[in-house]
Design a protein around this motif. Structure first.
Motif, PDB file in Angstrom:
ATOM      1  N   ALA A  58       0.832  -1.208   0.000  1.00 23.94           N
ATOM      2  CA  ALA A  58       0.000   0.000   0.000  1.00 23.94           C
ATOM      3  C   ALA A  58       0.865   1.256   0.000  1.00 23.94           C
ATOM      4  CB  ALA A  58      -0.924  -0.002   1.213  1.00 23.94           C
ATOM      5  N   LYS A  59       0.472   2.233  -0.797  1.00 20.08           N
ATOM      6  CA  LYS A  59       1.229   3.482  -0.912  1.00 20.08           C
ATOM      7  C   LYS A  59       0.570   4.569  -0.075  1.00 20.08           C
ATOM      8  CE  LYS A  59       2.899   6.874  -4.291  1.00 20.08           C
ATOM      9  NZ  LYS A  59       2.897   7.258  -5.714  1.00 20.08           N
ATOM     10  N   LEU A  60       1.373   5.294   0.697  1.00 22.78           N
ATOM     11  CA  LEU A  60       0.876   6.397   1.504  1.00 22.78           C
ATOM     12  C   LEU A  60       1.189   7.727   0.841  1.00 22.78           C
ATOM     13  CD1 LEU A  60       1.889   5.331   5.119  1.00 22.78           C
ATOM     14  CD2 LEU A  60      -0.105   4.669   3.773  1.00 22.78           C
ATOM     15  N   LEU A  61       0.244   8.648   0.897  1.00 16.81           N
ATOM     16  CA  LEU A  61       0.492  10.005   0.428  1.00 16.81           C
ATOM     17  C   LEU A  61       1.380  10.728   1.435  1.00 16.81           C
ATOM     18  CD1 LEU A  61      -3.126  10.961  -0.727  1.00 16.81           C
ATOM     19  CD2 LEU A  61      -1.167  10.440  -2.196  1.00 16.81           C
ATOM     20  N   PRO A  62       2.106  11.746   1.009  1.00 19.11           N
ATOM     21  CA  PRO A  62       2.924  12.523   1.952  1.00 19.11           C
ATOM     22  C   PRO A  62       2.041  13.185   3.008  1.00 19.11           C
ATOM     23  CG  PRO A  62       3.541  13.000  -0.329  1.00 19.11           C
ATOM     24  CD  PRO A  62       2.276  12.207  -0.394  1.00 19.11           C
ATOM     25  N   GLY A  63       2.634  13.417   4.180  1.00 19.27           N
ATOM     26  CA  GLY A  63       1.919  14.159   5.209  1.00 19.27           C
ATOM     27  C   GLY A  63       1.450  13.339   6.387  1.00 19.27           C
ATOM     28  N   THR A  64       1.995  12.136   6.587  1.00 21.50           N
ATOM     29  CA  THR A  64       1.646  11.347   7.766  1.00 21.50           C
ATOM     30  C   THR A  64       1.996  12.130   9.030  1.00 21.50           C
ATOM     31  OG1 THR A  64       1.985   9.237   6.631  1.00 21.50           O
ATOM     32  CG2 THR A  64       2.127   9.209   9.027  1.00 21.50           C
ATOM     33  N   THR A  65       1.066  12.177   9.993  1.00 15.38           N
ATOM     34  CA  THR A  65       1.279  12.978  11.203  1.00 15.38           C
ATOM     35  C   THR A  65       1.306  12.099  12.451  1.00 15.38           C
ATOM     36  OG1 THR A  65      -1.092  13.390  11.550  1.00 15.38           O
ATOM     37  CG2 THR A  65       0.118  14.953  10.172  1.00 15.38           C
ATOM     38  N   HIS A  66       2.065  12.543  13.441  1.00 16.99           N
ATOM     39  CA  HIS A  66       2.145  11.899  14.754  1.00 16.99           C
ATOM     40  C   HIS A  66       1.760  12.925  15.812  1.00 16.99           C
ATOM     41  CE1 HIS A  66       4.416   8.163  13.656  1.00 16.99           C
ATOM     42  NE2 HIS A  66       4.703   8.903  12.594  1.00 16.99           N
ATOM     43  N   LYS A  67       1.048  12.481  16.837  1.00 14.78           N
ATOM     44  CA  LYS A  67       0.648  13.409  17.890  1.00 14.78           C
ATOM     45  C   LYS A  67       0.507  12.659  19.214  1.00 14.78           C
ATOM     46  CE  LYS A  67      -3.625  14.947  18.029  1.00 14.78           C
ATOM     47  NZ  LYS A  67      -4.864  15.702  17.699  1.00 14.78           N
ATOM     48  N   LYS A  84      -2.648   8.843   4.992  1.00 14.91           N
ATOM     49  CA  LYS A  84      -3.556   8.724   3.853  1.00 14.91           C
ATOM     50  C   LYS A  84      -3.055   7.623   2.910  1.00 14.91           C
ATOM     51  CE  LYS A  84      -5.303  13.465   3.936  1.00 14.91           C
ATOM     52  NZ  LYS A  84      -5.446  14.745   3.195  1.00 14.91           N
ATOM     53  N   VAL A  85      -3.928   6.639   2.676  1.00 14.58           N
ATOM     54  CA  VAL A  85      -3.596   5.506   1.823  1.00 14.58           C
ATOM     55  C   VAL A  85      -4.175   5.737   0.426  1.00 14.58           C
ATOM     56  CG1 VAL A  85      -3.823   3.018   1.510  1.00 14.58           C
ATOM     57  CG2 VAL A  85      -3.614   3.970   3.819  1.00 14.58           C
ATOM     58  N   VAL A  86      -3.337   5.600  -0.592  1.00 13.89           N
ATOM     59  CA  VAL A  86      -3.787   5.781  -1.968  1.00 13.89           C
ATOM     60  C   VAL A  86      -4.779   4.680  -2.343  1.00 13.89           C
ATOM     61  CG1 VAL A  86      -3.069   5.801  -4.394  1.00 13.89           C
ATOM     62  CG2 VAL A  86      -1.644   6.910  -2.650  1.00 13.89           C
ATOM     63  N   VAL A  87      -5.884   5.064  -2.993  1.00 15.64           N
ATOM     64  CA  VAL A  87      -6.892   4.122  -3.460  1.00 15.64           C
ATOM     65  C   VAL A  87      -7.020   4.256  -4.976  1.00 15.64           C
ATOM     66  CG1 VAL A  87      -9.338   3.503  -3.408  1.00 15.64           C
ATOM     67  CG2 VAL A  87      -8.169   4.167  -1.286  1.00 15.64           C
ATOM     68  N   LYS A  88      -6.816   3.156  -5.686  1.00 14.09           N
ATOM     69  CA  LYS A  88      -6.969   3.134  -7.143  1.00 14.09           C
ATOM     70  C   LYS A  88      -7.762   1.892  -7.520  1.00 14.09           C
ATOM     71  CE  LYS A  88      -2.712   5.639  -8.348  1.00 14.09           C
ATOM     72  NZ  LYS A  88      -1.419   5.575  -9.079  1.00 14.09           N
ATOM     73  N   ILE A  89      -9.065   2.038  -7.559  1.00 17.99           N
ATOM     74  CA  ILE A  89      -9.951   0.920  -7.883  1.00 17.99           C
ATOM     75  C   ILE A  89     -10.897   1.357  -8.998  1.00 17.99           C
ATOM     76  CG2 ILE A  89     -11.719  -0.647  -6.992  1.00 17.99           C
ATOM     77  CD1 ILE A  89     -10.516  -0.366  -4.261  1.00 17.99           C
ATOM     78  N   PRO A  90     -10.989   0.580 -10.076  1.00 17.42           N
ATOM     79  CA  PRO A  90     -11.882   0.946 -11.178  1.00 17.42           C
ATOM     80  C   PRO A  90     -13.314   1.172 -10.701  1.00 17.42           C
ATOM     81  CG  PRO A  90     -10.466  -0.873 -11.827  1.00 17.42           C
ATOM     82  CD  PRO A  90     -10.246  -0.659 -10.359  1.00 17.42           C
ATOM     83  N   LYS A  91     -13.930   2.242 -11.207  1.00 20.78           N
ATOM     84  CA  LYS A  91     -15.324   2.613 -10.944  1.00 20.78           C
ATOM     85  C   LYS A  91     -15.561   3.151  -9.527  1.00 20.78           C
ATOM     86  CE  LYS A  91     -17.238  -0.558 -14.371  1.00 20.78           C
ATOM     87  NZ  LYS A  91     -18.248  -1.606 -14.638  1.00 20.78           N
ATOM     88  N   LEU A  92     -14.521   3.206  -8.690  1.00 22.16           N
ATOM     89  CA  LEU A  92     -14.663   3.788  -7.358  1.00 22.16           C
ATOM     90  C   LEU A  92     -14.164   5.222  -7.394  1.00 22.16           C
ATOM     91  CD1 LEU A  92     -15.350   3.350  -4.324  1.00 22.16           C
ATOM     92  CD2 LEU A  92     -12.950   2.698  -4.006  1.00 22.16           C
ATOM     93  N   THR A  93     -14.987   6.156  -6.913  1.00 20.69           N
ATOM     94  CA  THR A  93     -14.627   7.570  -6.992  1.00 20.69           C
ATOM     95  C   THR A  93     -13.587   7.976  -5.952  1.00 20.69           C
ATOM     96  OG1 THR A  93     -16.508   8.143  -5.567  1.00 20.69           O
ATOM     97  CG2 THR A  93     -16.867   8.203  -7.959  1.00 20.69           C
ATOM     98  N   GLU A  94     -13.418   7.197  -4.899  1.00 21.57           N
ATOM     99  CA  GLU A  94     -12.445   7.538  -3.855  1.00 21.57           C
ATOM    100  C   GLU A  94     -11.021   7.436  -4.407  1.00 21.57           C
ATOM    101  OE1 GLU A  94     -13.309   8.658  -0.958  1.00 21.57           O
ATOM    102  OE2 GLU A  94     -15.437   8.104  -0.920  1.00 21.57           O
ATOM    103  N   THR A  95     -10.181   8.402  -4.035  1.00 21.87           N
ATOM    104  CA  THR A  95      -8.774   8.362  -4.442  1.00 21.87           C
ATOM    105  C   THR A  95      -7.841   8.075  -3.263  1.00 21.87           C
ATOM    106  OG1 THR A  95      -8.580  10.764  -4.153  1.00 21.87           O
ATOM    107  CG2 THR A  95      -9.160   9.953  -6.360  1.00 21.87           C
TER     108      THR A  95
END
Length: 225
Positions: free
Chosen positions: A145-154, A169-180
């Motif tokens: 799984a690929k993560l977008l930049p900007g992972t935060t710790h608190k 934030k985990v990248v989502v690439k699935i045909p016909k799914l609008t979520e990115t």
């Protein structure tokens, strides 16, 4: 899901392969000799504990509780890798591919698995959050799984107990799914006895309002003493 390249969280745990043995009751004394058991018979392993959803709360196997997100969320299998955990689900996109597939939000609550090393320090909480967070992403998505930049710790505090929060934030690439992308949130909370509770949330990118709901529910975790 398309193959993705790993980045951000590091995969650093070691799976424990040791078999636990269930206790066996000794027979009472009697005239008949005790029969020999074939050594080829393997003892059964101790089953992994599990939590449950009871009414408006998720109950871990140690009887700690976390409120559910809302009444719209339903019971679900715990599949993020927690120990003795329970989970809930909210469908966001029903039948998005026309073949019955659904996409939604997921929240789980349970304990830090015993095979993940833990120390009740700020550094220990952070490392435990990284380890269980990585495991959750692999279980819910894929080891690549690929993560977008900007992972935060608190650093967080829950009813006087120190904790650590990670948001990625985990990248989502699935045909016909609008979520990115989806937002994966992890909270590890020290119990004060050398163990820790964990909550994992996987929130669709199109429903960011649930992120603060999750944080509020985490603040209401009740530790059973």
């Amino acid at each position: 899901m398309a193959a993705l390249a790993a980045t951000g969280l590091s995969v650093g745990w070691i799976w424990s392969k040791a078999d636990a043995v269930a206790p066996v009751a000794l027979p009472s004394g009697g005239a008949k000799p005790i029969e020999t058991v074939s050594p080829s018979v393997k003892p059964s392993s101790t089953p992994t504990p599990f939590g449950k959803v009871l009414g408006t709360v998720m109950v871990a196997s140690n009887n700690d509780t976390m409120p559910i997100m809302s009444s719209a969320w339903g019971n679900n299998d715990e599949r993020s890798g927690l120990w003795g955990g329970a989970a809930i689900w909210l469908t966001v996109h029903n039948n998005y591919d026309g073949k019955g597939a659904s996409w939604g939000n997921y929240t789980a609550f349970g304990q830090l698995p015993p095979d993940i090393p833990y120390k009740n320090t700020a550094a220990g909480l952070k490392e435990a959050a990284v380890q269980i967070g990585t495991r959750a992403i692999v279980n819910l998505y894929d080891k690549d799984a690929k993560l977008l930049p900007g992972t935060t710790h608190k650093e967080i505090t829950v009813n006087g107990h120190p904790g650590h929060e990670i948001v990625a934030k985990v990248v989502v690439k699935i045909p016909k799914l609008t979520e990115t992308y989806s937002t994966v949130m992890i909270a590890v909370v020290d119990r004060g006895d050398g163990t820790a509770d964990v909550s994992v949330a996987d929130i669709a990118g199109s429903t960011p309002a649930w992120q603060n709901v999750w944080r509020y529910k985490v603040s209401q975790i009740a530790i059973n003493k």
